[in-house]
Enzyme design. Structure first.
Site, PDB file in Angstrom:
ATOM      1  N   TYR A 144      55.711 -10.002  69.240  1.00 42.80           N
ATOM      2  CA  TYR A 144      55.018 -10.278  67.974  1.00 42.80           C
ATOM      3  C   TYR A 144      55.829  -9.749  66.788  1.00 42.80           C
ATOM      4  O   TYR A 144      56.134 -10.491  65.851  1.00 42.80           O
ATOM      5  CB  TYR A 144      53.643  -9.622  68.023  1.00 42.80           C
ATOM      6  N   ASP A 145      56.223  -8.474  66.861  1.00 44.27           N
ATOM      7  CA  ASP A 145      56.917  -7.852  65.727  1.00 44.27           C
ATOM      8  C   ASP A 145      58.234  -8.567  65.422  1.00 44.27           C
ATOM      9  O   ASP A 145      58.513  -8.929  64.271  1.00 44.27           O
ATOM     10  CB  ASP A 145      57.241  -6.376  66.020  1.00 44.27           C
ATOM     11  N   LYS A 148      57.703 -12.212  64.295  1.00 45.76           N
ATOM     12  CA  LYS A 148      57.306 -12.307  62.884  1.00 45.76           C
ATOM     13  C   LYS A 148      58.474 -11.953  61.962  1.00 45.76           C
ATOM     14  O   LYS A 148      58.601 -12.499  60.863  1.00 45.76           O
ATOM     15  CB  LYS A 148      56.118 -11.382  62.616  1.00 45.76           C
ATOM     16  N   SER A 188      36.604  -4.967  65.702  1.00 49.69           N
ATOM     17  CA  SER A 188      35.659  -5.777  66.485  1.00 49.69           C
ATOM     18  C   SER A 188      35.297  -5.058  67.790  1.00 49.69           C
ATOM     19  O   SER A 188      34.130  -5.022  68.179  1.00 49.69           O
ATOM     20  CB  SER A 188      36.228  -7.169  66.742  1.00 49.69           C
ATOM     21  N   ASN A 189      36.293  -4.447  68.452  1.00 50.34           N
ATOM     22  CA  ASN A 189      35.975  -3.709  69.689  1.00 50.34           C
ATOM     23  C   ASN A 189      34.879  -2.681  69.445  1.00 50.34           C
ATOM     24  O   ASN A 189      33.890  -2.613  70.168  1.00 50.34           O
ATOM     25  CB  ASN A 189      37.215  -2.939  70.178  1.00 50.34           C
ATOM     26  N   GLY A 206      43.082   9.597  68.427  1.00 51.09           N
ATOM     27  CA  GLY A 206      42.396   9.013  67.266  1.00 51.09           C
ATOM     28  C   GLY A 206      42.949   9.480  65.934  1.00 51.09           C
ATOM     29  O   GLY A 206      42.367   9.195  64.882  1.00 51.09           O
TER      30      GLY A 206
HETATM   31  P1  NAD Z   1      43.483 -15.341  65.250  1.00 56.86           P
HETATM   32  O1  NAD Z   1      43.962 -15.087  66.628  1.00 56.86           O
HETATM   33  O2  NAD Z   1      42.002 -15.327  65.009  1.00 56.86           O
HETATM   34  O3  NAD Z   1      44.028 -16.749  64.723  1.00 56.86           O
HETATM   35  C1  NAD Z   1      45.232 -17.319  65.146  1.00 56.86           C
HETATM   36  C2  NAD Z   1      45.014 -18.816  65.274  1.00 56.86           C
HETATM   37  O4  NAD Z   1      46.249 -19.452  65.640  1.00 56.86           O
HETATM   38  C3  NAD Z   1      44.006 -19.170  66.378  1.00 56.86           C
HETATM   39  O5  NAD Z   1      43.093 -20.140  65.922  1.00 56.86           O
HETATM   40  C4  NAD Z   1      44.882 -19.719  67.509  1.00 56.86           C
HETATM   41  O6  NAD Z   1      44.202 -20.596  68.350  1.00 56.86           O
HETATM   42  C5  NAD Z   1      45.996 -20.363  66.698  1.00 56.86           C
HETATM   43  N1  NAD Z   1      47.230 -20.546  67.458  1.00 56.86           N
HETATM   44  C6  NAD Z   1      47.900 -19.594  68.202  1.00 56.86           C
HETATM   45  N2  NAD Z   1      49.001 -20.140  68.746  1.00 56.86           N
HETATM   46  C7  NAD Z   1      49.056 -21.438  68.334  1.00 56.86           C
HETATM   47  C8  NAD Z   1      49.956 -22.515  68.569  1.00 56.86           C
HETATM   48  N3  NAD Z   1      51.049 -22.357  69.332  1.00 56.86           N
HETATM   49  N4  NAD Z   1      49.695 -23.715  67.986  1.00 56.86           N
HETATM   50  C9  NAD Z   1      48.590 -23.898  67.219  1.00 56.86           C
HETATM   51  N5  NAD Z   1      47.705 -22.901  66.960  1.00 56.86           N
HETATM   52  C10 NAD Z   1      47.930 -21.695  67.525  1.00 56.86           C
HETATM   53  O7  NAD Z   1      44.223 -14.284  64.310  1.00 56.86           O
HETATM   54  P2  NAD Z   1      44.034 -13.973  62.754  1.00 56.86           P
HETATM   55  O8  NAD Z   1      43.658 -12.556  62.610  1.00 56.86           O
HETATM   56  O9  NAD Z   1      43.211 -15.018  62.116  1.00 56.86           O
HETATM   57  O10 NAD Z   1      45.549 -14.109  62.271  1.00 56.86           O
HETATM   58  C11 NAD Z   1      46.033 -15.253  61.598  1.00 56.86           C
HETATM   59  C12 NAD Z   1      47.468 -15.026  61.160  1.00 56.86           C
HETATM   60  O11 NAD Z   1      47.530 -13.899  60.293  1.00 56.86           O
HETATM   61  C13 NAD Z   1      48.437 -14.758  62.316  1.00 56.86           C
HETATM   62  O12 NAD Z   1      49.658 -15.413  62.059  1.00 56.86           O
HETATM   63  C14 NAD Z   1      48.621 -13.268  62.271  1.00 56.86           C
HETATM   64  O13 NAD Z   1      49.881 -12.876  62.765  1.00 56.86           O
HETATM   65  C15 NAD Z   1      48.488 -12.979  60.782  1.00 56.86           C
HETATM   66  N6  NAD Z   1      48.071 -11.583  60.559  1.00 56.86           N
HETATM   67  C16 NAD Z   1      46.780 -11.195  60.769  1.00 56.86           C
HETATM   68  C17 NAD Z   1      46.424  -9.878  60.571  1.00 56.86           C
HETATM   69  C18 NAD Z   1      45.008  -9.368  60.747  1.00 56.86           C
HETATM   70  O14 NAD Z   1      44.779  -8.178  60.576  1.00 56.86           O
HETATM   71  N7  NAD Z   1      44.020 -10.187  61.038  1.00 56.86           N
HETATM   72  C19 NAD Z   1      47.392  -8.934  60.180  1.00 56.86           C
HETATM   73  C20 NAD Z   1      48.694  -9.365  60.014  1.00 56.86           C
HETATM   74  C21 NAD Z   1      49.023 -10.702  60.178  1.00 56.86           C
HETATM   75  N1  UDP Z   2      42.505   1.054  69.097  1.00 60.35           N
HETATM   76  C1  UDP Z   2      41.543   1.913  69.596  1.00 60.35           C
HETATM   77  N2  UDP Z   2      40.530   1.388  70.327  1.00 60.35           N
HETATM   78  C2  UDP Z   2      40.408   0.068  70.590  1.00 60.35           C
HETATM   79  C3  UDP Z   2      41.389  -0.821  70.061  1.00 60.35           C
HETATM   80  C4  UDP Z   2      42.423  -0.288  69.332  1.00 60.35           C
HETATM   81  O1  UDP Z   2      41.607   3.134  69.382  1.00 60.35           O
HETATM   82  O2  UDP Z   2      39.439  -0.341  71.257  1.00 60.35           O
HETATM   83  C5  UDP Z   2      43.590   1.621  68.261  1.00 60.35           C
HETATM   84  C6  UDP Z   2      44.981   1.108  68.573  1.00 60.35           C
HETATM   85  O3  UDP Z   2      45.584   1.916  69.577  1.00 60.35           O
HETATM   86  C7  UDP Z   2      45.661   1.271  67.230  1.00 60.35           C
HETATM   87  C8  UDP Z   2      44.541   1.003  66.227  1.00 60.35           C
HETATM   88  O4  UDP Z   2      43.327   1.214  66.937  1.00 60.35           O
HETATM   89  O5  UDP Z   2      46.101   2.606  67.044  1.00 60.35           O
HETATM   90  C9  UDP Z   2      44.568  -0.400  65.654  1.00 60.35           C
HETATM   91  O6  UDP Z   2      44.642  -1.287  66.723  1.00 60.35           O
HETATM   92  P1  UDP Z   2      44.561  -2.879  66.540  1.00 60.35           P
HETATM   93  O7  UDP Z   2      44.837  -3.476  67.884  1.00 60.35           O
HETATM   94  O8  UDP Z   2      43.301  -3.230  65.857  1.00 60.35           O
HETATM   95  O9  UDP Z   2      45.728  -3.232  65.522  1.00 60.35           O
HETATM   96  P2  UDP Z   2      47.272  -2.808  65.386  1.00 60.35           P
HETATM   97  O10 UDP Z   2      47.612  -1.735  66.377  1.00 60.35           O
HETATM   98  O11 UDP Z   2      48.022  -4.066  65.635  1.00 60.35           O
HETATM   99  O12 UDP Z   2      47.365  -2.300  63.989  1.00 60.35           O
END
Ligand code: NAD
Ligand code: UDP
Length: 311
Positions: A144-145, A148, A188-189, A206
């Site tokens: 992912y990292d 992106k 959400s968790n 934590g």
């Molecule tokens: P999400 O998982 O709810 O949404 C991602 C969407 O992309 C889903 O509907 C999934 O079905 C679709 N998708 C995945 N692979 C696909 C493919 N190959 N072809 C077509 N569709 C595909 O996640 P989100 O939180 O809504 O994130 C949306 C975007 O924002 C992502 O690119 C994510 O990296 C970026 N983002 C989100 C956050 C956050 O905190 N929510 C933070 C940083 C970046």
């Molecule tokens: N995390 C947690 N409990 C959970 C899910 C995640 O303590 O049930 C922690 C996770 O290890 C991280 C932080 O919460 O330190 C945020 O996690 P998340 O997966 O939401 O996002 P990201 O790590 O990508 O920022």
């Protein structure tokens, strides 16, 4: 009326974005393969003549007549992006290239939803856009990292080589209604656990921090970034700089939900970033004074109410 493509439009952020773009009078085409997206998220728009749904995997090329493209397609939760890491990196790279090829062909603007993960486990705090990050290239988060990071590179190389207009934002942890109950991210968790009376799982001790942004604040930042006109490509951080430990988040979820659940501690996953907080000075300057308006308490309360209706 603009024709706007939202890849990943059935996901958490994408579906809210589709709604906001429709409300502003645009024709919206949502493209998704439903890996983590859901048709439920789109219920309010189906039947609207200005809304089209295209089921398609962005790893395969696509051709649609559009003025703007928002590239959001990519699983965002560690649980989901690690499920098939190779597929994740293919989506990041091939999906972005296919979107950029379309932008070039149609002379459309291309918007990239990048992430605070490009900073990895940051050694600079808070994170400024000029910081290049501290990312493990071979760890379990790398698909992912690095995917992106490469997508950002593609945006800038297409921009320099073809002149296509690109807009890159780095989104910091964003939450709100329409996250999936099994999304796997911390907000959400913990809400789902609290509402079901299950133990809240804190990974590690934590003490690691995150800065949580409510969805409405992100949407406002996205639209303002797409509307910038002075050739500004970013990248620009979009996030809420109020920083909380994960333990504080768990305590707040318990308080606001009125749950009697307990907090338990589990192993910290590898490469879990220790601290994360955006510097939003650039966003304030470039996006007409944009800044987050929704404090964590308020956003969490709204999100808890959403989850009460679905679980
Ligand atoms: P999400 O998982 O709810 O949404 C991602 C969407 O992309 C889903 O509907 C999934 O079905 C679709 N998708 C995945 N692979 C696909 C493919 N190959 N072809 C077509 N569709 C595909 O996640 P989100 O939180 O809504 O994130 C949306 C975007 O924002 C992502 O690119 C994510 O990296 C970026 N983002 C989100 C956050 C956050 O905190 N929510 C933070 C940083 C970046
Ligand atoms: N995390 C947690 N409990 C959970 C899910 C995640 O303590 O049930 C922690 C996770 O290890 C991280 C932080 O919460 O330190 C945020 O996690 P998340 O997966 O939401 O996002 P990201 O790590 O990508 O920022």
């Amino acid at each position: 009326m603009k024709r706007i493509l939202v890849t990943g439009g059935a996901g958490f952020i994408g579906s809210h974005l589709c709604g906001r773009l429709l409300a502003e009078g645009n024709h919206v085409i949502c493209m998704d393969n439903f890996f983590t997206g859901s048709r439920d998220n789109l219920q309010g728009y189906m039947g609207n003549p200005d809304f089209e749904l295209v089921e398609h995997d962005v790893q395969e090329p696509f051709d649609i007549d559009v003025d703007e493209i928002y590239n959001l397609a990519c699983p965002a939760s560690p649980v989901h992006y690690q499920y098939d890491a190779v597929d994740t990196i293919r989506t990041c790279i091939l999906g972005t290239m296919n979107g950029l090829d379309l932008a070039v062909a149609r002379k459309a603007k291309f918007f990239q939803a990048s992430t605070s993960e490009v900073y990895g486990d940051p050694l600079v705090h808070p994170q400024l856009e000029s910081y290049w990050g501290n990312v493990n290239p071979v760890g379990i988060r790398s698909c992912y990292d690095e995917g992106k990071r490469c997508a950002e590179t593609l945006c800038m190389d297409y921009h320099r080589q073809t002149g296509v207009e690109v807009k890159i934002i780095r989104i910091f942890n964003t939450y709100g209604p329409r996250m999936l109950p099994n999304d796997g991210r911390v907000v959400s968790n913990m809400i789902v656990q609290a509402l079901k009376g299950e133990n809240l799982t804190v990974f590690g001790d934590g003490s690691q921090t995150r800065s949580f942004q409510y969805i409405d604040d992100l949407l406002e930042g996205m639209l303002r970034m797409m509307a910038t006109e002075d050739g500004f490509s970013g990248p620009v951080n979009i996030g809420n700089p109020s920083e909380f430990t994960i333990l504080e988040l768990a305590q707040l979820v318990l308080e606001l939900s009125g749950s009697k659940s307990r907090i338990i501690f589990k192993d910290l996953p590898s490469d879990d970033p220790k601290r994360r907080k955006p510097d939003i000075g650039l966003a304030r300057r470039k996006l007409q004074g944009w800044e987050p308006r929704v404090p964590l308490r308020e956003g969490l309360s709204k999100t808890i109410e959403f989850f009460r209706t679905i679980i």
